[in-house]
Design a protein around this motif. Sequence first.
Motif, PDB file in Angstrom:
ATOM      1  N   GLN A  61      25.168  46.818  67.347  1.00  0.00           N
ATOM      2  CA  GLN A  61      24.055  47.552  66.742  1.00  0.00           C
ATOM      3  C   GLN A  61      22.898  48.485  67.297  1.00  0.00           C
ATOM      4  N   HIS A  65      23.210  55.806  67.583  1.00  0.00           N
ATOM      5  CA  HIS A  65      22.060  56.161  66.443  1.00  0.00           C
ATOM      6  C   HIS A  65      20.897  54.724  66.114  1.00  0.00           C
ATOM      7  N   CYS A 102       9.351  45.144  64.756  1.00  0.00           N
ATOM      8  CA  CYS A 102       9.536  46.442  64.114  1.00  0.00           C
ATOM      9  C   CYS A 102      10.427  48.289  64.795  1.00  0.00           C
ATOM     10  N   ARG A 105      13.278  53.879  61.095  1.00  0.00           N
ATOM     11  CA  ARG A 105      12.498  53.774  59.714  1.00  0.00           C
ATOM     12  C   ARG A 105      13.840  53.719  59.353  1.00  0.00           C
ATOM     13  N   GLY A 106      13.587  53.861  57.242  1.00  0.00           N
ATOM     14  CA  GLY A 106      13.758  53.583  56.344  1.00  0.00           C
ATOM     15  C   GLY A 106      15.649  53.037  56.877  1.00  0.00           C
ATOM     16  N   ALA A 107      16.971  53.219  56.741  1.00  0.00           N
ATOM     17  CA  ALA A 107      17.843  52.407  56.562  1.00  0.00           C
ATOM     18  C   ALA A 107      18.468  51.650  58.261  1.00  0.00           C
ATOM     19  N   ALA A 108      17.296  52.792  59.104  1.00  0.00           N
ATOM     20  CA  ALA A 108      18.343  52.757  60.873  1.00  0.00           C
ATOM     21  C   ALA A 108      16.680  51.305  61.237  1.00  0.00           C
ATOM     22  N   ARG A 109      16.016  51.443  60.775  1.00  0.00           N
ATOM     23  CA  ARG A 109      15.223  50.245  60.692  1.00  0.00           C
ATOM     24  C   ARG A 109      15.790  48.747  61.596  1.00  0.00           C
ATOM     25  N   ARG A 134      21.793  42.083  60.794  1.00  0.00           N
ATOM     26  CA  ARG A 134      22.733  43.389  60.084  1.00  0.00           C
ATOM     27  C   ARG A 134      22.595  43.482  58.157  1.00  0.00           C
ATOM     28  N   ASN A 135      23.190  41.912  57.969  1.00  0.00           N
ATOM     29  CA  ASN A 135      23.040  42.142  56.059  1.00  0.00           C
ATOM     30  C   ASN A 135      22.837  40.672  56.171  1.00  0.00           C
TER      31      ASN A 135
END
Length: 221
Positions: A61, A65, A102, A105-109, A134-135
Amino acid sequence: MDVMLGRAPELGRLVSYRGPERRRGSPDRWWRHALEAIDLGVCLLGGDGVLLYANSTARQQLNEHAPLQILDGQLLAPQLNDQTRLDNALADVQRGLRHLICLGRGAARLSLSVLPLQDGHGRQAQALLVLGKRNLCGELPMLAFAREHQLTAAEQQVLQSLCAGLQPQEIAQRHGVAISTVRTQIASVRAKTATESIRDLVAMVAQLPPMQGVLRVMELR
């Protein structure tokens, strides 16, 4: 949600943990094996912010990126505002305070909790960092859940789509079937799992314990 963690590190490579649990049969060594078996990122930090241990899920994780990264044996947030949250969190951990932050931002949050740990004398020694899932549900827990409740392959597919946030109409369109077929499959899944609504069904799946999909063989010396 904003609350804090970490310490500003420098760029470099991940330092692998070489703790006292290398003794064969040590409980600490077995706890390390246990943490490798769950699909949940876990890190252990020293009081000075140095990374003592990160399981394989955390290392995946916290890649190049991610809004939080492992570099030179420390945790680094590329964005300054995220780094400030990290620094403040570790400072508060030294006072015995827990935090949830947290980053990104976005998908990388990325959400994570920072929990203070104490040594045997009640002094603040380390911090436990637990990364957000992660999900909603990993592949292996979903497969095990489907087997436990004797779901068909089609029912499992519909359940996965519901957990991904799709509506029945969207599921029908995506899989090229009638909406009535999807509704029948949802009703069957609910009957087999003894849930009263889609919301209850998704909540049930969200509470499944995380499991690693790959067995990791580790040296026990």
